[in-house]
Design an enzyme around this catalytic site. Sequence first.
Site, PDB file in Angstrom:
ATOM      1  N   LEU A  43      87.924  54.796  16.234  1.00 20.85           N
ATOM      2  CA  LEU A  43      88.592  53.869  15.318  1.00 20.85           C
ATOM      3  C   LEU A  43      87.559  53.001  14.619  1.00 20.85           C
ATOM      4  O   LEU A  43      87.630  52.767  13.409  1.00 20.85           O
ATOM      5  CB  LEU A  43      89.600  53.000  16.065  1.00 20.85           C
ATOM      6  CG  LEU A  43      90.659  53.719  16.898  1.00 20.85           C
ATOM      7  CD1 LEU A  43      91.644  52.706  17.475  1.00 20.85           C
ATOM      8  CD2 LEU A  43      91.384  54.772  16.065  1.00 20.85           C
ATOM      9  N   ASP A  44      86.592  52.498  15.373  1.00 19.66           N
ATOM     10  CA  ASP A  44      85.520  51.698  14.785  1.00 19.66           C
ATOM     11  C   ASP A  44      84.728  52.493  13.754  1.00 19.66           C
ATOM     12  O   ASP A  44      84.540  52.051  12.613  1.00 19.66           O
ATOM     13  CB  ASP A  44      84.569  51.223  15.883  1.00 19.66           C
ATOM     14  CG  ASP A  44      84.877  49.822  16.382  1.00 19.66           C
ATOM     15  OD1 ASP A  44      85.411  49.024  15.603  1.00 19.66           O
ATOM     16  OD2 ASP A  44      84.562  49.534  17.540  1.00 19.66           O
ATOM     17  N   TYR A  45      84.226  53.639  14.158  1.00 14.69           N
ATOM     18  CA  TYR A  45      83.329  54.375  13.277  1.00 14.69           C
ATOM     19  C   TYR A  45      84.051  54.903  12.050  1.00 14.69           C
ATOM     20  O   TYR A  45      83.541  54.803  10.916  1.00 14.69           O
ATOM     21  CB  TYR A  45      82.646  55.507  14.037  1.00 14.69           C
ATOM     22  CG  TYR A  45      81.521  55.033  14.930  1.00 14.69           C
ATOM     23  CD1 TYR A  45      80.316  54.616  14.382  1.00 14.69           C
ATOM     24  CD2 TYR A  45      81.665  54.984  16.314  1.00 14.69           C
ATOM     25  CE1 TYR A  45      79.276  54.166  15.189  1.00 14.69           C
ATOM     26  CE2 TYR A  45      80.632  54.534  17.127  1.00 14.69           C
ATOM     27  CZ  TYR A  45      79.446  54.127  16.561  1.00 14.69           C
ATOM     28  OH  TYR A  45      78.421  53.679  17.362  1.00 14.69           O
TER      29      TYR A  45
END
Length: 461
Positions: A357-359
């Site tokens: 989700l972050d990347y």
Amino acid sequence: MSSLSYFLSEIRKAARLPERPAPLFAEPGALPSVYAVSDLAAASIAVAGEALADLIAARHGTPAEVAVDRRLASFWFKSSLRPDGWELPPVWDPVAGDYHTGDGWIRLHTNAPHHRRAALSVLGIRDDDTADRTKVAAAVAEWDGAPLEDAVVAAGGCAGEMRSAEAWAAHPQGQAVAAEPLLRHESFAGPDSASWDIVPSQPLAGIRVLDLTRVLAGPTATRFLAGYGADVLRIDPPSDLWSEALEEEMLLGKRSAVLDLRTNDGMERLKELIAGADVMVHGYRSDALAGFGLDAARRRALNPGLVDVALCAYGWSGPWAKRRGFDSIVQMSSGIAETGMRHYKKDRPTPLPVQALDYATGFILAAAALSGLAERVRSGAGSSFRTSLARTAALLEGRFEDPGAPAFAPETAADLAPQVENTHWGPAHRLASPVELSTTPVFWDFPAGPVGTFDPVWRSR
């Protein structure tokens, strides 16, 4: 439609980019996940590369060709730095992690000192060297998940109860996120069309990017921009407010300065930096900058041509719009960890194998920033974009990996870029870039270094 095609189409539409042939090398295999994480990695990185090609085309007419290595893209979603003769420090605080509650599971995020203090205070545990996972587990077991989550959040901490995807879809915040676009975009009358040269070999040279983000999504976006020449100035708070992690991974190519926004001098300097920026990427909660007197209207007044790119954890509407969150917490809330647990028949939450989700959100933000720069070149308009980790989770939901997909071939020395990166902590290599533009090599001006080593000023153009 395949997951890869779906992700490409959705991210392109969100970033206002045209459809084009899939710019991907055929790479067999996948990360071990119930969800199509490798396709998300390849698609999000591909669209960031396409957005850069579109910016070049805004000045020169012909877009560069873009190619993505799906296997390397997946590896970059875990980490990119490979130390030579030294070891990376631990990523997690010792008490961060998943705990069994009276009725399920909860995750505590305690990497930031104030988040750790908040969680331990709710649990009645002293925040000292005697605090350990055994004590925390015993205290958490006395609570049900929802009341503990609420109590930690109310105390200023960060926690996420494990919910199923069905429970999240029925939750008021899950419904609010599902109704939001992947990227909300607005245009504003700007001062004039930008006169940047946009040399294809280093298209972002001279473009100023103000980075007000923490691990990991925002720094991923600005690291990408730095790799193509942008002057990325990252602003961090004083060390008493935050303990930095992943400096070795995320400060590549950036200048890092410290500003105390609790002081008048710090706020005035930040306003000067906003006025001089071309792009601003920020990851504060939706109300935080407004609390400093820097809401969207004020930022626009300071800099009408600004490309203003924002992210948050749980979306921009709904009852949790102001709630703190991180990738691992959103995976618990949105059903991802519970789906993994059931799929693999595990007895505990089973998140994605990487912080996807972050990347993915980071590369989507990079594409948004580049789209905004192209808009500024073409029309002179300023722009704003915003998204959230929870909205990226919604993009991933329902898109599952082929259960017969083999694992990727193991990493070898051939997967590394040839140059040595002399980081502050010692020599290292990076993985080779997963995206290639026919006209544009990636190159970072600075090796990774610690927070606060530069002054909070722009370089001359």
